[in-house]
Motif scaffolding. Structure first.
Motif, PDB file in Angstrom:
ATOM      1  N   ALA A   1     -54.151  14.979  11.069  1.00  0.00           N
ATOM      2  CA  ALA A   1     -53.590  15.503   9.818  1.00  0.00           C
ATOM      3  C   ALA A   1     -54.732  15.718   8.827  1.00  0.00           C
ATOM      4  CB  ALA A   1     -52.566  14.532   9.247  1.00  0.00           C
ATOM      5  N   SER A   2     -54.819  16.913   8.288  1.00  0.00           N
ATOM      6  CA  SER A   2     -55.867  17.210   7.312  1.00  0.00           C
ATOM      7  C   SER A   2     -55.374  17.004   5.880  1.00  0.00           C
ATOM      8  CB  SER A   2     -56.420  18.625   7.510  1.00  0.00           C
ATOM      9  OG  SER A   2     -55.403  19.560   7.629  1.00  0.00           O
ATOM     10  N   GLU A   3     -54.110  16.686   5.739  1.00  0.00           N
ATOM     11  CA  GLU A   3     -53.490  16.360   4.453  1.00  0.00           C
ATOM     12  C   GLU A   3     -52.214  15.596   4.761  1.00  0.00           C
ATOM     13  OE1 GLU A   3     -50.924  20.224   3.253  1.00  0.00           O
ATOM     14  OE2 GLU A   3     -53.076  20.610   3.446  1.00  0.00           O
ATOM     15  N   PRO A   4     -51.590  14.961   3.778  1.00  0.00           N
ATOM     16  CA  PRO A   4     -50.313  14.296   4.062  1.00  0.00           C
ATOM     17  C   PRO A   4     -49.331  15.324   4.638  1.00  0.00           C
ATOM     18  CG  PRO A   4     -51.118  13.692   1.891  1.00  0.00           C
ATOM     19  CD  PRO A   4     -51.999  14.805   2.384  1.00  0.00           C
ATOM     20  N   SER A   5     -48.690  14.946   5.739  1.00  0.00           N
ATOM     21  CA  SER A   5     -47.867  15.901   6.479  1.00  0.00           C
ATOM     22  C   SER A   5     -46.597  15.238   6.996  1.00  0.00           C
ATOM     23  CB  SER A   5     -48.668  16.458   7.665  1.00  0.00           C
ATOM     24  OG  SER A   5     -49.861  17.073   7.232  1.00  0.00           O
ATOM     25  N   ARG A   6     -45.684  16.083   7.449  1.00  0.00           N
ATOM     26  CA  ARG A   6     -44.464  15.611   8.115  1.00  0.00           C
ATOM     27  C   ARG A   6     -44.238  16.432   9.356  1.00  0.00           C
ATOM     28  NH1 ARG A   6     -39.228  15.965   5.492  1.00  0.00           N
ATOM     29  NH2 ARG A   6     -40.020  17.881   4.616  1.00  0.00           N
ATOM     30  N   VAL A   7     -43.756  15.764  10.405  1.00  0.00           N
ATOM     31  CA  VAL A   7     -43.412  16.444  11.643  1.00  0.00           C
ATOM     32  C   VAL A   7     -42.025  16.002  12.083  1.00  0.00           C
ATOM     33  CG1 VAL A   7     -45.802  16.697  12.447  1.00  0.00           C
ATOM     34  CG2 VAL A   7     -44.491  14.665  13.106  1.00  0.00           C
ATOM     35  N   LEU A   8     -41.400  16.833  12.876  1.00  0.00           N
ATOM     36  CA  LEU A   8     -40.196  16.450  13.599  1.00  0.00           C
ATOM     37  C   LEU A   8     -40.676  16.133  15.002  1.00  0.00           C
ATOM     38  CD1 LEU A   8     -37.101  16.192  13.863  1.00  0.00           C
ATOM     39  CD2 LEU A   8     -37.083  18.592  14.586  1.00  0.00           C
ATOM     40  N   ALA A   9     -40.551  14.876  15.406  1.00  0.00           N
ATOM     41  CA  ALA A   9     -40.992  14.439  16.731  1.00  0.00           C
ATOM     42  C   ALA A   9     -39.776  14.345  17.640  1.00  0.00           C
ATOM     43  CB  ALA A   9     -41.689  13.088  16.632  1.00  0.00           C
ATOM     44  N   VAL A  10     -39.835  15.049  18.774  1.00  0.00           N
ATOM     45  CA  VAL A  10     -38.737  15.020  19.735  1.00  0.00           C
ATOM     46  C   VAL A  10     -39.296  14.482  21.050  1.00  0.00           C
ATOM     47  CG1 VAL A  10     -36.900  16.338  20.844  1.00  0.00           C
ATOM     48  CG2 VAL A  10     -37.765  17.069  18.603  1.00  0.00           C
ATOM     49  N   ARG A  11     -38.700  13.425  21.553  1.00  0.00           N
ATOM     50  CA  ARG A  11     -39.174  12.774  22.782  1.00  0.00           C
ATOM     51  C   ARG A  11     -39.081  13.723  23.966  1.00  0.00           C
ATOM     52  NH1 ARG A  11     -42.297   8.711  22.191  1.00  0.00           N
ATOM     53  NH2 ARG A  11     -41.740   7.933  24.229  1.00  0.00           N
ATOM     54  N   ARG A  12     -40.110  13.733  24.758  1.00  0.00           N
ATOM     55  CA  ARG A  12     -40.179  14.546  25.972  1.00  0.00           C
ATOM     56  C   ARG A  12     -38.984  14.250  26.892  1.00  0.00           C
ATOM     57  NH1 ARG A  12     -44.024  17.023  28.891  1.00  0.00           N
ATOM     58  NH2 ARG A  12     -43.705  17.057  31.122  1.00  0.00           N
ATOM     59  N   GLU A  13     -38.684  12.969  27.079  1.00  0.00           N
ATOM     60  CA  GLU A  13     -37.584  12.574  27.972  1.00  0.00           C
ATOM     61  C   GLU A  13     -36.244  13.127  27.478  1.00  0.00           C
ATOM     62  OE1 GLU A  13     -39.718  10.205  26.607  1.00  0.00           O
ATOM     63  OE2 GLU A  13     -40.992  10.048  28.383  1.00  0.00           O
ATOM     64  N   ALA A  14     -36.035  13.119  26.174  1.00  0.00           N
ATOM     65  CA  ALA A  14     -34.781  13.637  25.613  1.00  0.00           C
ATOM     66  C   ALA A  14     -34.665  15.137  25.854  1.00  0.00           C
ATOM     67  CB  ALA A  14     -34.699  13.331  24.119  1.00  0.00           C
ATOM     68  N   ILE A  15     -35.772  15.848  25.672  1.00  0.00           N
ATOM     69  CA  ILE A  15     -35.750  17.299  25.893  1.00  0.00           C
ATOM     70  C   ILE A  15     -35.467  17.600  27.358  1.00  0.00           C
ATOM     71  CG2 ILE A  15     -37.089  19.434  25.821  1.00  0.00           C
ATOM     72  CD1 ILE A  15     -38.656  18.207  23.451  1.00  0.00           C
ATOM     73  N   LEU A  16     -36.142  16.897  28.260  1.00  0.00           N
ATOM     74  CA  LEU A  16     -35.945  17.144  29.689  1.00  0.00           C
ATOM     75  C   LEU A  16     -34.524  16.803  30.129  1.00  0.00           C
ATOM     76  CD1 LEU A  16     -39.391  15.961  31.094  1.00  0.00           C
ATOM     77  CD2 LEU A  16     -38.607  18.312  30.665  1.00  0.00           C
ATOM     78  N   ALA A  17     -33.947  15.751  29.559  1.00  0.00           N
ATOM     79  CA  ALA A  17     -32.557  15.407  29.873  1.00  0.00           C
ATOM     80  C   ALA A  17     -31.615  16.501  29.381  1.00  0.00           C
ATOM     81  CB  ALA A  17     -32.188  14.057  29.253  1.00  0.00           C
ATOM     82  N   ALA A  18     -31.876  17.034  28.197  1.00  0.00           N
ATOM     83  CA  ALA A  18     -31.053  18.128  27.673  1.00  0.00           C
ATOM     84  C   ALA A  18     -31.184  19.366  28.552  1.00  0.00           C
ATOM     85  CB  ALA A  18     -31.451  18.452  26.234  1.00  0.00           C
ATOM     86  N   PHE A  19     -32.382  19.635  29.052  1.00  0.00           N
ATOM     87  CA  PHE A  19     -32.586  20.779  29.944  1.00  0.00           C
ATOM     88  C   PHE A  19     -31.793  20.607  31.233  1.00  0.00           C
ATOM     89  CE2 PHE A  19     -37.121  21.949  28.295  1.00  0.00           C
ATOM     90  CZ  PHE A  19     -36.578  22.315  27.075  1.00  0.00           C
ATOM     91  N   ALA A  20     -31.766  19.392  31.765  1.00  0.00           N
ATOM     92  CA  ALA A  20     -31.021  19.133  33.004  1.00  0.00           C
ATOM     93  C   ALA A  20     -29.529  19.353  32.800  1.00  0.00           C
ATOM     94  CB  ALA A  20     -31.289  17.711  33.491  1.00  0.00           C
ATOM     95  N   ALA A  21     -29.048  19.031  31.606  1.00  0.00           N
ATOM     96  CA  ALA A  21     -27.629  19.191  31.292  1.00  0.00           C
ATOM     97  C   ALA A  21     -27.274  20.620  30.900  1.00  0.00           C
ATOM     98  CB  ALA A  21     -27.231  18.238  30.168  1.00  0.00           C
ATOM     99  N   ASP A  22     -28.231  21.382  30.419  1.00  0.00           N
ATOM    100  CA  ASP A  22     -27.971  22.731  29.913  1.00  0.00           C
ATOM    101  C   ASP A  22     -29.146  23.640  30.282  1.00  0.00           C
ATOM    102  OD1 ASP A  22     -27.419  25.055  28.471  1.00  0.00           O
ATOM    103  OD2 ASP A  22     -27.110  24.020  26.554  1.00  0.00           O
ATOM    104  N   THR A  23     -29.050  24.267  31.442  1.00  0.00           N
ATOM    105  CA  THR A  23     -30.165  25.103  31.920  1.00  0.00           C
ATOM    106  C   THR A  23     -30.375  26.334  31.040  1.00  0.00           C
ATOM    107  OG1 THR A  23     -28.707  26.195  33.511  1.00  0.00           O
ATOM    108  CG2 THR A  23     -30.009  24.317  34.315  1.00  0.00           C
TER     109      THR A  23
END
Length: 166
Positions: free
Chosen positions: A87-109
């Protein structure tokens, strides 16, 4: 913001809702390292405020800001990162877990297909910019078709994250 349009233009409203519900907002202090070269990346990050420097042994190679995605290369190919993201300045991110994304992909191709297409467009634009092949900052006609929706989705995602919308 332009990078967000590539991603959000391909996704559907339900996908945005899923990201907001399954992601965690994270504050990142100036100077804090988000990604370390050679270490596994377990989250995909969407920059919602601030800026980040991407550095390699050769120095700074990129600056990432509002709407950029961080960790997408490791997400796509699972190799360890070759760069550090700080971070080059105070920042915010939305962090989404890899496992959660992959599980969602398995449920919804269909979600998986939209998401991977969005990442492909995003990475293609980044490569064109890095190689000097970008077309004077103009957007591809396919992106122009979805730009209004993408902008609306980004505003909605921010509202969902801030609790102004459910």
């Amino acid at each position: 913001m332009r990078k967000a349009l590539f991603i959000l233009g391909e996704l559907k409203d339900g996908d945005i809702l899923w990201l907001s519900r399954n992601g965690v907002q994270r504050s990142v202090a100036a100077g804090e390292i988000l990604i370390t070269e050679g270490r596994a990346v377990n989250d995909l990050y969407f920059v919602i405020e601030g800026a980040f420097a991407v550095t390699t042994r050769r120095g700074q190679v990129a600056t990432l800001s509002l709407g950029d995605v961080i960790g997408e290369m490791s997400f796509v190919e699972t190799r360890l990162p070759a760069a550090r993201v700080t971070a080059s300045e105070p920042s915010r991110v939305l962090a989404v877990r890899r496992e959660a994304i992959l599980a969602a992909f398995a449920a919804d191709t269909a979600f998986a297909a939209r998401f991977y297409k969005a990442l492909a467009i995003f990475l293609s634009d980044r490569l064109r910019g890095a190689s000097g092949a970008a077309n004077d900052g103009e957007l591809d006609e396919g992106i122009l078709d979805t730009i209004h929706q993408a902008g609306d989705r980004f505003v909605r995602l921010l509202a969902l994250l801030e609790g102004r919308e459910s």
